[in-house]
Motif scaffolding. Structure first.
Motif: not given
Length: 123
Positions: A5-18
């Motif tokens: 999650f952190y390697m992928g970038g919290p911004l985009f990984m957070g958006i994708l999780s939402l």
């Protein structure tokens, strides 16, 4: 898992999780309505697949922005680039794309199930 999650970038990984939460919520809501005997229009069922496709596009955008930033740093000469470093950068940049593809596949399976159940109810 959190490392990815952190390697992928919290911004985009957070958006994708939402987006994943939205897909799951739509599938549960539509599936619950269908179990109660309510027929849904195809546009509502197709929404599940469309939101999943949006996840794929966001994942690709995350990868492209990451690669652009990496190539910009290489171009400016700020980083001494070895093949191993470049391969590691490509691997990390693909995390968001893989996550987006997995969400799309999950939404497509959900769309297929909802669509199948809807047509079975009509028969």
């Amino acid at each position: 898992m959190m490392d990815l999650f952190y390697m992928g970038g919290p911004l985009f990984m957070g958006i994708l999780s939402l987006i994943l939460l939205v897909v799951v919520g739509l599938m549960l809501a539509f599936g619950g309505s269908m179990l109660k005997g309510k027929l849904l229009p195809d546009a509502q069922i197709n929404l599940v697949k469309s939101v999943g496709l949006f996840a794929l596009i966001v994942g690709l955008l995350g990868q492209l922005i990451g690669l652009f930033s990496a190539f910009q740093a290489i171009e400016l000469g700020a980083v001494n680039v070895s093949p191993a470093l470049l391969a590691g950068g490509f691997k990390v940049s693909m995390i968001t794309t893989i996550y987006g593809v997995l969400i799309y596949v999950f939404s497509f399976i959900g769309w297929f199930g909802l669509n199948w159940y809807s047509t079975r109810k009509l028969a």
